[in-house]
Design an enzyme around this catalytic site. Structure first.
Site, PDB file in Angstrom:
ATOM      1  N   LYS A 210       0.855  -1.182   0.000  1.00  0.00           N
ATOM      2  CA  LYS A 210       0.000   0.000   0.000  1.00  0.00           C
ATOM      3  C   LYS A 210       0.894   1.235   0.000  1.00  0.00           C
ATOM      4  O   LYS A 210       1.684   1.443   0.930  1.00  0.00           O
ATOM      5  CB  LYS A 210      -0.908   0.007   1.219  1.00  0.00           C
ATOM      6  CG  LYS A 210      -1.846   1.214   1.278  1.00  0.00           C
ATOM      7  CD  LYS A 210      -2.749   1.127   2.500  1.00  0.00           C
ATOM      8  CE  LYS A 210      -3.672   2.327   2.591  1.00  0.00           C
ATOM      9  NZ  LYS A 210      -4.553   2.249   3.767  1.00  0.00           N
ATOM     10  N   LYS A 263      -2.270  -1.494  -3.668  1.00  0.00           N
ATOM     11  CA  LYS A 263      -3.091  -0.285  -3.621  1.00  0.00           C
ATOM     12  C   LYS A 263      -2.191   0.933  -3.755  1.00  0.00           C
ATOM     13  O   LYS A 263      -1.206   1.032  -3.024  1.00  0.00           O
ATOM     14  CB  LYS A 263      -3.852  -0.227  -2.300  1.00  0.00           C
ATOM     15  CG  LYS A 263      -4.738   1.004  -2.149  1.00  0.00           C
ATOM     16  CD  LYS A 263      -5.449   1.002  -0.797  1.00  0.00           C
ATOM     17  CE  LYS A 263      -6.326   2.245  -0.671  1.00  0.00           C
ATOM     18  NZ  LYS A 263      -7.004   2.316   0.645  1.00  0.00           N
TER      19      LYS A 263
END
Length: 337
Positions: A210, A263
């Protein structure tokens, strides 16, 4: 001129679908759903057209809307009734996610994944309780100025909170948990907590890579989770790094993660592809709020065909290697498919 090889032969309408290399199905998609304990009616999310914050009493109807499109899985995000420095409402038995889970799982057939993080629940908007640390650039010799403290998330205290959150989610009926805070050791701590509580069957979808991205802006509006000071550079990944992502995914693999998520998705398709090549786990990608909002904004000006670019975006993520796509386009694209 040698025209023995004519790739256009297989681009004609009746054969094009037969030789298509990448397929996208509603079952590949996960729809984000926002449940809000502070409202009694749906509240449109201005920066994310077509999405609302939904009251607890309306959550079953909202999930049924998703299921009607053919999408079978949702990711549940919560906005609590109150916040504190530790984010204690995140693991409360009568918390917004816990109550929503009990209703969804008893009244629908949705597969429910819960986002496991503290940023929506802390009054400072960071992903865990805070501690002071010294900035290396402020450390000088004895004759210089005193070191100035700065705040960062207390990694190990956050792990203890995550253990309480996931067990409360599992007791309320979560099918899968998805830790998103990028804390060191989070997957191992969560796996141990679930197993010790008798929830060894509950899988973990880790936000394994992420990035500290500028594409999250609309989500922070949607989930009321923007940090009140500073940023998340201390714990989310540097957008310049790719080798580090492989290390993060490998560590989550060793700690027992079942699904690996990248992400954001579109700016990091190289990471999605690398994770797909190097690991046997299912790979998820999060087509985040900024990716969704910018296409909507361009479509509103008449610059893009929203339906076409939405589908093309998801196809590119699937082509890069994602097995699952968490996307705000889920319902619209599923209807088209």
């Amino acid at each position: 001129m040698d025209l023995t090889h004519r790739p256009r032969r297989l681009r004609q309408d009746r054969v094009r679908g037969l030789v298509s290399e990448t397929s996208l199905e509603p079952a590949d998609l996960i729809a984000p759903v926002f449940v809000d304990a502070t409202t009694d009616e749906r509240r449109p999310i201005e920066s994310m057209p077509g999405h609302d914050r939904v009251p607890i009493d309306g959550i079953v109807d909202r999930v049924e809307e998703v299921l009607e499109t053919g999408v079978e899985a949702i990711m549940l995000f919560g906005i609590p009734a109150s916040k504190d420095p530790e984010g204690s409402r995140a693991w409360a038995e009568d918390g917004v996610i816990q109550e929503a889970l009990r209703r969804i799982t008893s009244e629908t057939d949705a597969y429910v994944i819960t986002d496991v993080c503290l940023c929506e629940y802390t009054d400072h908007g960071h992903c865990g309780p805070l501690e002071e640390e010294l900035r290396s650039e402020d450390v000088v010799d004895a004759d210089g100025p005193a070191c100035e403290p700065t705040m960062t998330v207390d990694n190990d205290a956050t792990l203890e909170a995550l253990e309480k959150i996931v067990t409360s989610h599992a007791r309320a009926g979560a099918d899968m948990v998805a830790p998103s805070g990028m804390m060191d050791g989070m997957v191992g701590a969560i796996r141990s907590a679930l197993d010790e509580a008798g929830f060894e069957h509950v899988p973990i979808m880790s936000y394994a890579a992420k990035y500290e991205s500028a594409f999250y802006g609309p989500f922070r509006d949607a989930a009321d989770g923007a940090p009140s000071f500073g940023n998340r550079r201390h714990y989310q990944m540097d957008p310049a790094n790719s080798r580090e992502a492989m290390r993060e995914v490998r560590l989550d693999d060793e700690q027992g993660a079942d699904v690996m998520m990248v992400k954001p998705a579109l700016p990091y398709l190289d990471i999605v592809s690398a994770v797909r090549r190097e690991f046997d786990h299912p790979v998820a990608a999060y087509n985040v709020s900024g990716e969704y909002a910018m296409l909507h904004a361009a479509a509103e000006k008449g610059w893009l065909d929203l339906e076409a670019v939405g589908l093309e975006s998801l196809l590119s993520i699937k082509r890069a290697g994602a097995d699952l796509i968490l996307t705000y386009f889920a319902e619209d694209v599923a209807k088209r498919l």
